[in-house]
Design a protein around this motif. Sequence first.
Motif, PDB file in Angstrom:
ATOM      1  N   ARG A  31       0.577  -1.139   0.020  1.00  0.00           N
ATOM      2  CA  ARG A  31       0.004   0.071   0.022  1.00  0.00           C
ATOM      3  C   ARG A  31       0.817   1.075  -0.204  1.00  0.00           C
ATOM      4  O   ARG A  31       0.435   2.152  -0.604  1.00  0.00           O
ATOM      5  N   GLN A  64     -10.501   9.438  -8.684  1.00  0.00           N
ATOM      6  CA  GLN A  64     -10.374   8.483  -7.582  1.00  0.00           C
ATOM      7  C   GLN A  64     -10.788   7.013  -8.110  1.00  0.00           C
ATOM      8  O   GLN A  64     -10.470   6.146  -7.999  1.00  0.00           O
TER       9      GLN A  64
ATOM     10  N   GLY B  30     -10.278   8.539   0.412  1.00  0.00           N
ATOM     11  CA  GLY B  30     -11.373   7.987  -0.311  1.00  0.00           C
ATOM     12  C   GLY B  30     -10.908   6.796  -0.917  1.00  0.00           C
ATOM     13  O   GLY B  30     -11.595   5.716  -0.881  1.00  0.00           O
ATOM     14  N   ILE B  31      -9.765   6.993  -1.757  1.00  0.00           N
ATOM     15  CA  ILE B  31      -9.195   5.845  -2.465  1.00  0.00           C
ATOM     16  C   ILE B  31      -8.728   4.849  -1.417  1.00  0.00           C
ATOM     17  O   ILE B  31      -9.278   3.572  -1.623  1.00  0.00           O
ATOM     18  N   ALA B  34     -11.651   2.864  -0.148  1.00  0.00           N
ATOM     19  CA  ALA B  34     -12.334   1.801  -1.278  1.00  0.00           C
ATOM     20  C   ALA B  34     -11.331   0.660  -1.529  1.00  0.00           C
ATOM     21  O   ALA B  34     -11.886  -0.260  -1.687  1.00  0.00           O
ATOM     22  N   LEU B  35      -9.871   0.800  -1.173  1.00  0.00           N
ATOM     23  CA  LEU B  35      -8.919  -0.325  -1.436  1.00  0.00           C
ATOM     24  C   LEU B  35      -9.214  -1.183  -0.445  1.00  0.00           C
ATOM     25  O   LEU B  35      -8.991  -2.498  -0.802  1.00  0.00           O
ATOM     26  N   GLY B  36     -10.024  -0.968   0.735  1.00  0.00           N
ATOM     27  CA  GLY B  36     -10.007  -2.040   1.638  1.00  0.00           C
ATOM     28  C   GLY B  36     -11.406  -2.702   1.426  1.00  0.00           C
ATOM     29  O   GLY B  36     -11.644  -3.730   2.103  1.00  0.00           O
ATOM     30  N   PRO B  39     -15.935  -6.568  -3.536  1.00  0.00           N
ATOM     31  CA  PRO B  39     -17.333  -6.580  -3.930  1.00  0.00           C
ATOM     32  C   PRO B  39     -17.949  -7.948  -2.986  1.00  0.00           C
ATOM     33  O   PRO B  39     -19.061  -7.933  -2.549  1.00  0.00           O
ATOM     34  N   LEU B 105     -16.911   8.266  -0.148  1.00  0.00           N
ATOM     35  CA  LEU B 105     -15.945   8.548  -1.213  1.00  0.00           C
ATOM     36  C   LEU B 105     -15.670  10.071  -1.480  1.00  0.00           C
ATOM     37  O   LEU B 105     -14.293  10.361  -1.979  1.00  0.00           O
ATOM     38  N   ARG B 153     -23.546   4.663  -4.124  1.00  0.00           N
ATOM     39  CA  ARG B 153     -22.119   4.659  -4.847  1.00  0.00           C
ATOM     40  C   ARG B 153     -20.970   5.347  -4.000  1.00  0.00           C
ATOM     41  O   ARG B 153     -20.068   4.645  -3.958  1.00  0.00           O
ATOM     42  N   PRO B 157     -18.467   1.659  -3.073  1.00  0.00           N
ATOM     43  CA  PRO B 157     -17.796   1.666  -4.368  1.00  0.00           C
ATOM     44  C   PRO B 157     -18.046   0.296  -5.190  1.00  0.00           C
ATOM     45  O   PRO B 157     -17.779  -0.690  -4.686  1.00  0.00           O
ATOM     46  N   THR B 158     -18.472   0.418  -6.525  1.00  0.00           N
ATOM     47  CA  THR B 158     -18.505  -0.860  -7.265  1.00  0.00           C
ATOM     48  C   THR B 158     -17.255  -0.739  -8.294  1.00  0.00           C
ATOM     49  O   THR B 158     -16.666   0.368  -8.294  1.00  0.00           O
ATOM     50  N   TRP B 159     -16.947  -1.800  -8.651  1.00  0.00           N
ATOM     51  CA  TRP B 159     -15.641  -2.121  -9.484  1.00  0.00           C
ATOM     52  C   TRP B 159     -16.112  -2.128 -11.084  1.00  0.00           C
ATOM     53  O   TRP B 159     -17.021  -2.816 -11.478  1.00  0.00           O
ATOM     54  N   GLN B 160     -15.368  -1.341 -11.809  1.00  0.00           N
ATOM     55  CA  GLN B 160     -15.648  -1.194 -13.438  1.00  0.00           C
ATOM     56  C   GLN B 160     -14.551  -2.275 -13.945  1.00  0.00           C
ATOM     57  O   GLN B 160     -13.401  -2.365 -13.342  1.00  0.00           O
TER      58      GLN B 160
END
Lengths: 188, 162
Positions: A31, A64, B30-31, B34-36, B39, B105, B153, B157-160
């Motif tokens: 990280r 982001q 925020g990033i 989300a990394l933690g 889905p 986020l 959202r 966060p959802t993953w694209q």
Amino acid sequence: MQTQGQLIEAKEQFAERGLLSLVEAVKQGDRQAYHKLYQMHLGQVYALCYRLTADRALAEDATQEVFIQLWRKLDNYRGDAKFSTWLHSVTSNVCVSYMRKQRGWWQRMFNLESTDAVHEVAEGSAGDVDLDTYIRRLPERARMVFVLHAVEGYRHEEIAQLLDMAVGSSKAQFHRAKQLLSEWMGYE
Amino acid sequence: MSNKEFEQQLQRNLSALPDDIQPERDLWPGIEHALGQTPENSTQKRATGYWGMAAATATIGLMGWLGLSQLPVTSDAEQLAQVLSQQHQQQKQALLASFDGQPALTDNWQQQVDELDGAAAAIKQALKEDPNNPALLRMLQQVYQQQIDLIERVHAPTWQKI
């Protein structure tokens, strides 16, 4: 005796090797390495998102989204191209997709053309130009095509695929963007 | 001034564009948040998904009825808008409660929620003046859905696919 050009090339290769080892560390789940990678590339990612969206808040959200997806998709980077080139491509894809999701319905329904620059630009003169401000003032499709083609160097065929439009439409939007810029810069 | 001069000036301006522009707010928290999340491990997301599904089913029924029948007379149309609003408020409050204390986020999501509230109020006002317009009811429903999507959202966060 090495020329200055060779020295610069060697320096760039050294920097790229350092970057690749950072990328490898991130691939292992580091990280801290990712935070460093983020700090190194935040400005370039945000600049592209801001030019594409013409909206600070949306560009921040899209940035982001780019870094969230990058964390999970970095394994796809094989080192064939320069990392910054690959990151630009990822940024364009994610940002366009994000804009489509965020604004699609809202703009269709209300036909909004909201950009930060709408109210911030006065008629310009040829010698004193803030091109970024003019770019943000362009209509959305013309702006995206202009940024991708003129700033990022995409071919119209690539833009057509990315933005889901005909190649001819991409060329027409680019022409429209240049006409507007020419007018605003006082050439017409 | 000629087109050639413009092209030259444009090239100079393009070359002078900065490669680097910094955002005004700190995007890293925020990033990192989300990394933690993945889905798979987000029970919160599953719970809100059920809410969304239930609301969508109810709304589809309501909107299906709207599409199949003649638009009701004025007072009924207003009632329908009220039902839609009440149902939305319940769903929104339940969602906000389920995300209470969880970092979002983006910093400005509340402002975006408020803007959508403003849009809904404008549509409801338009409905009062033009109650026989089914497009307005559909717009109202879509604004509400947009708001629910936004709240979900920014918290999950959802993953694209890149």
